[in-house]
Design a protein around this motif. Structure first.
Motif, mmCIF file in Angstrom:
data_model
loop_
_atom_site.group_PDB
_atom_site.id
_atom_site.type_symbol
_atom_site.label_atom_id
_atom_site.label_comp_id
_atom_site.label_asym_id
_atom_site.label_seq_id
_atom_site.Cartn_x
_atom_site.Cartn_y
_atom_site.Cartn_z
ATOM 1 N N PRO A 163 0.825 -1.214 0.000
ATOM 2 C CA PRO A 163 0.000 0.000 0.000
ATOM 3 C C PRO A 163 0.856 1.260 0.000
ATOM 4 N N GLU A 164 0.325 2.323 -0.571
ATOM 5 C CA GLU A 164 0.973 3.631 -0.472
ATOM 6 C C GLU A 164 0.815 4.157 0.942
ATOM 7 N N VAL A 165 1.692 5.058 1.340
ATOM 8 C CA VAL A 165 1.650 5.561 2.709
ATOM 9 C C VAL A 165 0.310 6.231 3.011
ATOM 10 N N GLU A 166 -0.315 6.833 1.989
ATOM 11 C CA GLU A 166 -1.604 7.505 2.195
ATOM 12 C C GLU A 166 -2.725 6.515 2.506
ATOM 13 N N GLU A 167 -2.528 5.256 2.164
ATOM 14 C CA GLU A 167 -3.542 4.236 2.413
ATOM 15 C C GLU A 167 -3.460 3.664 3.821
ATOM 16 N N LEU A 168 -2.391 3.951 4.526
ATOM 17 C CA LEU A 168 -2.205 3.433 5.875
ATOM 18 C C LEU A 168 -2.847 4.353 6.900
ATOM 19 N N ASP A 169 -3.245 3.778 8.029
ATOM 20 C CA ASP A 169 -3.664 4.605 9.154
ATOM 21 C C ASP A 169 -2.515 5.543 9.513
ATOM 22 N N PRO A 170 -2.782 6.828 9.756
ATOM 23 C CA PRO A 170 -1.691 7.780 10.035
ATOM 24 C C PRO A 170 -0.793 7.359 11.199
ATOM 25 N N GLY A 171 -1.399 6.805 12.240
ATOM 26 C CA GLY A 171 -0.594 6.361 13.380
ATOM 27 C C GLY A 171 0.340 5.229 13.002
ATOM 28 N N LEU A 172 -0.172 4.280 12.191
ATOM 29 C CA LEU A 172 0.662 3.172 11.740
ATOM 30 C C LEU A 172 1.775 3.686 10.839
ATOM 31 N N ALA A 173 1.461 4.622 9.962
ATOM 32 C CA ALA A 173 2.476 5.172 9.058
ATOM 33 C C ALA A 173 3.603 5.830 9.848
ATOM 34 N N ARG A 174 3.246 6.567 10.905
ATOM 35 C CA ARG A 174 4.276 7.212 11.730
ATOM 36 C C ARG A 174 5.142 6.167 12.428
ATOM 37 N N THR A 175 4.496 5.140 12.971
ATOM 38 C CA THR A 175 5.238 4.087 13.674
ATOM 39 C C THR A 175 6.207 3.376 12.742
ATOM 40 N N LEU A 176 5.759 3.074 11.547
ATOM 41 C CA LEU A 176 6.613 2.370 10.594
ATOM 42 C C LEU A 176 7.742 3.257 10.082
ATOM 43 N N THR A 177 7.471 4.550 9.990
ATOM 44 C CA THR A 177 8.529 5.482 9.590
ATOM 45 C C THR A 177 9.629 5.539 10.643
ATOM 46 N N VAL A 178 9.223 5.564 11.911
ATOM 47 C CA VAL A 178 10.196 5.555 13.003
ATOM 48 C C VAL A 178 11.008 4.262 12.988
ATOM 49 N N LEU A 179 10.318 3.137 12.765
ATOM 50 C CA LEU A 179 11.023 1.860 12.683
ATOM 51 C C LEU A 179 12.048 1.885 11.561
ATOM 52 N N SER A 180 11.666 2.404 10.412
ATOM 53 C CA SER A 180 12.577 2.484 9.277
ATOM 54 C C SER A 180 13.809 3.301 9.609
ATOM 55 N N GLU A 181 13.622 4.411 10.313
ATOM 56 C CA GLU A 181 14.742 5.284 10.657
ATOM 57 C C GLU A 181 15.613 4.682 11.755
ATOM 58 N N ASP A 182 14.973 4.120 12.786
ATOM 59 C CA ASP A 182 15.727 3.578 13.924
ATOM 60 C C ASP A 182 16.546 2.354 13.542
ATOM 61 N N GLN A 183 15.977 1.493 12.697
ATOM 62 C CA GLN A 183 16.634 0.224 12.371
ATOM 63 C C GLN A 183 17.213 0.215 10.957
ATOM 64 N N ASP A 184 17.213 1.369 10.311
ATOM 65 C CA ASP A 184 17.819 1.503 8.987
ATOM 66 C C ASP A 184 17.231 0.497 7.991
ATOM 67 N N VAL A 185 15.905 0.427 7.952
ATOM 68 C CA VAL A 185 15.213 -0.440 7.000
ATOM 69 C C VAL A 185 14.902 0.379 5.757
ATOM 70 N N ASP A 186 15.512 0.007 4.639
ATOM 71 C CA ASP A 186 15.410 0.807 3.424
ATOM 72 C C ASP A 186 14.181 0.409 2.610
ATOM 73 N N MET A 187 13.011 0.658 3.203
ATOM 74 C CA MET A 187 11.747 0.415 2.512
ATOM 75 C C MET A 187 10.745 1.461 2.956
ATOM 76 N N PRO A 188 9.764 1.785 2.113
ATOM 77 C CA PRO A 188 8.717 2.715 2.526
ATOM 78 C C PRO A 188 7.784 2.055 3.541
ATOM 79 N N PRO A 189 6.991 2.857 4.270
ATOM 80 C CA PRO A 189 6.113 2.309 5.313
ATOM 81 C C PRO A 189 5.188 1.203 4.816
ATOM 82 N N GLY A 190 4.633 1.327 3.617
ATOM 83 C CA GLY A 190 3.721 0.293 3.117
ATOM 84 C C GLY A 190 4.413 -1.047 2.939
ATOM 85 N N ALA A 191 5.635 -1.024 2.436
ATOM 86 C CA ALA A 191 6.392 -2.270 2.258
ATOM 87 C C ALA A 191 6.772 -2.870 3.602
ATOM 88 N N ILE A 192 7.082 -2.009 4.581
ATOM 89 C CA ILE A 192 7.400 -2.507 5.922
ATOM 90 C C ILE A 192 6.172 -3.159 6.539
#
Length: 246
Positions: A163-192
């Motif tokens: 899914p595109e980030v706009e399709e995700l619940d805003p809270g989930l999108a923020r959480t996944l963005t933080v996970l991507s930054e903290d753990q250096d996961v090179d994927m967008p929130p939808g892929a995570i």
């Protein structure tokens, strides 16, 4: 080494004895875990098996929780090494096949080591090192990164439906963005989100089988595992790499 150069041992005799004793303590703890269950992995039981006093064991581990935590670290690393050995049989340019092999390898290890799997990835029991939250997060990610790296490689090489980030619940999108930054996961929130969905399903079916929670319905779990694995391949768009296990 020159004639006058003295050989210097990497550790003193006392340090080597300490390392050997720590290794023996952990070996005895793991034997107790497998033979008698995690609730019986106690400092007193370990001391009895080693012919030591409990206070002597406490010189090496300050508490039972500290010992259990180190045991969990060792088992996490052992499982990750096993999986990386299996993954090494496939070239990095084939992330689809590597992911499938990794999933099967995790199940094989869990079935062969149900007590160890239960200690590190099973349901929690009081006093099993859970209090040490920061190290726990670290070693969990050491293992979790094996699968996250595989999915990230898959995303980089060929992609998969997400899914595109706009399709995700805003809270989930923020959480996944933080996970991507903290753990250096090179994927967008939808892929995570897709990665986590696959991990939850994979972990769920393996842990329920390894810990005996599927025995009420299935005499053996491989066929159901493959049923789920095949569906997860469809989720990740790698069905072309799935091959039936004979």
């Amino acid at each position: 080494m020159s004639p006058g150069e003295a050989h210097v041992a990497p550790y003193s005799r006392r340090e080597r004895l300490r390392i050997a004793t720590i290794r023996e303590i952990k070996d005895v703890a793991r034997t107790l875990l497998v033979q008698e269950g995690p609730e019986n992995v106690t400092i007193r039981a370990i001391a009895r098996e080693m012919g030591m006093t409990a206070p002597a064991v406490y010189r090496y581990f300050s508490s039972r929780d500290a010992l259990i935590l180190q045991l969990r670290v060792d088992i996490f690393e052992e499982m990750a090494r096993f999986m990386r050995g299996v993954l090494g049989q496939h070239p990095e340019e084939e992330p689809g096949r590597r992911w499938i092999s990794g999933a099967r390898a995790l199940r094989v290890w869990a079935i062969k080591h149900p007590h160890e799997f239960g200690l590190i990835l099973g349901p929690w029991a009081p006093g099993l090192g859970r209090e040490e939250t920061k190290p726990e997060r670290h070693m969990s990610w050491v293992f979790g990164s094996v699968f996250s790296d595989l999915v990230a490689d898959l995303w980089r090489v060929r992609g998969f439906p997400a899914p595109e980030v706009e399709e995700l619940d805003p809270g989930l999108a923020r959480t996944l963005t933080v996970l991507s930054e903290d753990q250096d996961v090179d994927m967008p929130p939808g892929a995570i989100a897709v990665m986590l969905r696959c991990w939850v399903r994979l972990y769920g079916v393996i842990s329920m089988e390894a810990l005996g929670h599927m025995s009420f319905a299935l005499s053996e779990g491989q066929h159901f595992f493959e049923f789920e694995l095949r569906d997860l391949c469809r989720v990740l768009d790698i069905s072309e790499f799935y091959e039936e296990v004979v």
